[in-house]
Design a protein around this motif. Sequence first.
Motif, PDB file in Angstrom:
ATOM      1  N   GLY A   1       0.815  -1.208   0.000  1.00  0.00           N
ATOM      2  CA  GLY A   1       0.000   0.000   0.000  1.00  0.00           C
ATOM      3  C   GLY A   1       0.845   1.253   0.000  1.00  0.00           C
ATOM      4  O   GLY A   1       0.504   2.256  -0.643  1.00  0.00           O
ATOM      5  N   VAL A   2       1.977   1.225   0.708  1.00  0.00           N
ATOM      6  CA  VAL A   2       2.883   2.378   0.723  1.00  0.00           C
ATOM      7  C   VAL A   2       3.550   2.540  -0.639  1.00  0.00           C
ATOM      8  O   VAL A   2       3.620   3.646  -1.196  1.00  0.00           O
ATOM      9  CB  VAL A   2       3.944   2.204   1.826  1.00  0.00           C
ATOM     10  N   LEU A   3       4.034   1.430  -1.212  1.00  0.00           N
ATOM     11  CA  LEU A   3       4.748   1.503  -2.495  1.00  0.00           C
ATOM     12  C   LEU A   3       3.831   1.910  -3.636  1.00  0.00           C
ATOM     13  O   LEU A   3       4.285   2.526  -4.612  1.00  0.00           O
ATOM     14  CB  LEU A   3       5.406   0.155  -2.791  1.00  0.00           C
ATOM     15  N   ASP A   4       2.547   1.561  -3.531  1.00  0.00           N
ATOM     16  CA  ASP A   4       1.612   1.955  -4.586  1.00  0.00           C
ATOM     17  C   ASP A   4       1.425   3.463  -4.667  1.00  0.00           C
ATOM     18  O   ASP A   4       0.945   3.987  -5.679  1.00  0.00           O
ATOM     19  CB  ASP A   4       0.254   1.272  -4.361  1.00  0.00           C
ATOM     20  N   LEU A   5       1.795   4.174  -3.615  1.00  0.00           N
ATOM     21  CA  LEU A   5       1.704   5.634  -3.631  1.00  0.00           C
ATOM     22  C   LEU A   5       2.842   6.260  -4.421  1.00  0.00           C
ATOM     23  O   LEU A   5       2.798   7.457  -4.749  1.00  0.00           O
ATOM     24  CB  LEU A   5       1.722   6.170  -2.194  1.00  0.00           C
TER      25      LEU A   5
ATOM     26  N   VAL B   1      -6.254 -10.835  -5.170  1.00  0.00           N
ATOM     27  CA  VAL B   1      -6.105 -11.646  -6.382  1.00  0.00           C
ATOM     28  C   VAL B   1      -6.622 -10.859  -7.588  1.00  0.00           C
ATOM     29  O   VAL B   1      -6.006 -10.850  -8.664  1.00  0.00           O
ATOM     30  CB  VAL B   1      -6.849 -12.987  -6.235  1.00  0.00           C
ATOM     31  N   GLY B   2      -7.757 -10.178  -7.412  1.00  0.00           N
ATOM     32  CA  GLY B   2      -8.288  -9.334  -8.474  1.00  0.00           C
ATOM     33  C   GLY B   2      -7.343  -8.202  -8.834  1.00  0.00           C
ATOM     34  O   GLY B   2      -7.206  -7.832 -10.011  1.00  0.00           O
ATOM     35  N   SER B   3      -6.662  -7.658  -7.824  1.00  0.00           N
ATOM     36  CA  SER B   3      -5.694  -6.590  -8.065  1.00  0.00           C
ATOM     37  C   SER B   3      -4.547  -7.086  -8.931  1.00  0.00           C
ATOM     38  O   SER B   3      -4.119  -6.400  -9.880  1.00  0.00           O
ATOM     39  CB  SER B   3      -5.152  -6.063  -6.735  1.00  0.00           C
ATOM     40  N   LEU B   4      -4.042  -8.274  -8.623  1.00  0.00           N
ATOM     41  CA  LEU B   4      -2.961  -8.832  -9.431  1.00  0.00           C
ATOM     42  C   LEU B   4      -3.416  -9.074 -10.871  1.00  0.00           C
ATOM     43  O   LEU B   4      -2.669  -8.821 -11.829  1.00  0.00           O
ATOM     44  CB  LEU B   4      -2.467 -10.144  -8.802  1.00  0.00           C
ATOM     45  N   ALA B   5      -4.649  -9.587 -11.018  1.00  0.00           N
ATOM     46  CA  ALA B   5      -5.171  -9.840 -12.362  1.00  0.00           C
ATOM     47  C   ALA B   5      -5.303  -8.541 -13.153  1.00  0.00           C
ATOM     48  O   ALA B   5      -4.957  -8.477 -14.346  1.00  0.00           O
ATOM     49  CB  ALA B   5      -6.524 -10.546 -12.269  1.00  0.00           C
ATOM     50  N   ALA B   6      -5.796  -7.490 -12.507  1.00  0.00           N
ATOM     51  CA  ALA B   6      -5.952  -6.204 -13.188  1.00  0.00           C
ATOM     52  C   ALA B   6      -4.600  -5.635 -13.601  1.00  0.00           C
ATOM     53  O   ALA B   6      -4.433  -5.111 -14.717  1.00  0.00           O
ATOM     54  CB  ALA B   6      -6.697  -5.226 -12.281  1.00  0.00           C
ATOM     55  N   ARG B   7      -3.619  -5.736 -12.718  1.00  0.00           N
ATOM     56  CA  ARG B   7      -2.289  -5.211 -13.034  1.00  0.00           C
ATOM     57  C   ARG B   7      -1.668  -5.964 -14.207  1.00  0.00           C
ATOM     58  O   ARG B   7      -0.960  -5.383 -15.041  1.00  0.00           O
ATOM     59  CB  ARG B   7      -1.395  -5.306 -11.794  1.00  0.00           C
ATOM     60  N   SER B   8      -1.899  -7.282 -14.248  1.00  0.00           N
ATOM     61  CA  SER B   8      -1.316  -8.084 -15.328  1.00  0.00           C
ATOM     62  C   SER B   8      -1.900  -7.710 -16.692  1.00  0.00           C
ATOM     63  O   SER B   8      -1.290  -7.979 -17.729  1.00  0.00           O
ATOM     64  CB  SER B   8      -1.542  -9.571 -15.059  1.00  0.00           C
ATOM     65  N   LYS B   9      -3.074  -7.091 -16.690  1.00  0.00           N
ATOM     66  CA  LYS B   9      -3.721  -6.661 -17.934  1.00  0.00           C
ATOM     67  C   LYS B   9      -3.496  -5.186 -18.218  1.00  0.00           C
ATOM     68  O   LYS B   9      -4.144  -4.605 -19.096  1.00  0.00           O
ATOM     69  CB  LYS B   9      -5.220  -6.951 -17.857  1.00  0.00           C
TER      70      LYS B   9
ATOM     71  N   GLY C   1      -4.729   1.357 -12.422  1.00  0.00           N
ATOM     72  CA  GLY C   1      -5.629   2.106 -11.541  1.00  0.00           C
ATOM     73  C   GLY C   1      -6.617   1.201 -10.836  1.00  0.00           C
ATOM     74  O   GLY C   1      -6.843   1.320  -9.625  1.00  0.00           O
ATOM     75  N   LEU C   2      -7.215   0.278 -11.595  1.00  0.00           N
ATOM     76  CA  LEU C   2      -8.146  -0.668 -10.984  1.00  0.00           C
ATOM     77  C   LEU C   2      -7.423  -1.580  -9.999  1.00  0.00           C
ATOM     78  O   LEU C   2      -7.941  -1.872  -8.915  1.00  0.00           O
ATOM     79  CB  LEU C   2      -8.819  -1.504 -12.069  1.00  0.00           C
TER      80      LEU C   2
END
Length: 293
Positions: A65-69, A125-133, A137-138
């Motif tokens: 969460g910190v690194l995502d900033l 898990v959904g976050s990882l899937a969204a990032r892989s695509k 932002g999602l």
Amino acid sequence: MSLLGILDRVADVTAFDKAIEPVRRGVQSVLRPQALKDLLHGTWLGHPLHPVLAQVPVGSWVSAGVLDLLPPFRPAAATLIGVGVASAVPTALAGAADWSEQAAGVRRLGAVHAVANTAALGLYVGSLAARSKGRGGLGRALAYAGLGLAGTSAAIGGHMSYTQSSGASHAATAARALTSEWFDLGPLDDFPEGRPALRTGPGNDVAVPLAAVRRGGRVDVFIAACSHLSGALHEGTVQRVRGTDCVVCPLHGSAFDLDNGEPRRGPAANGQAKLEVRMEAGRVMARLAEHSR
């Protein structure tokens, strides 16, 4: 009403038991091998394993969460989320093993804790899937939603640990009421051979129940409240467990080494508080061991 009050209300909802009981039996069926259960309980560690493992997903997700900033570090955030997802599986198994052996109120609140954690895991898990695509932002939105849900679940887990005493040593709590002075438990000849007997020691306000086991000229004395859930050890048995003589709790079958009080079979993970013993003119004298005060 405060958050703690709401959680206490949830722990009192008996209607949950109809849904919880089949799940509890299912968990115990899947984790039937005693060696597997003892591994997950932390019997070998002398401390519940679940809170130790929980540091990995919680720490990974907070750090993510910190690194995502910070845009340059977002790839590292995804790696940490993956670490958290992978470590959540053994963490959940250890938690399920403990949960299945707890009292009804803890099981009710634990079910809410588990559902919230499962939902948080799904969001990650959904976050990882969204990032892989390429939908960063999602992915970040899902991760922060997961972090909020995981944090709420962690608060529930804290209430279970600190208010409901899930995972705490009930024997250590009882030991604190016992005097630190030597006291007389009676003549050695009055102790039955090879089985637990009830004795009491002087406490601050009330007598403290003790479980005493005579083996020839030796007597081993323990706090009678089992460290797991306060089962009456003086109503238990003496058995040979994994090569050592143990006093076995009649409530859930936890076994404690007569020589040192260490757990040899779960669900107990904490050791059993043991007293120092000496003989004076054929009488058994005992006091709380220094390290238990």
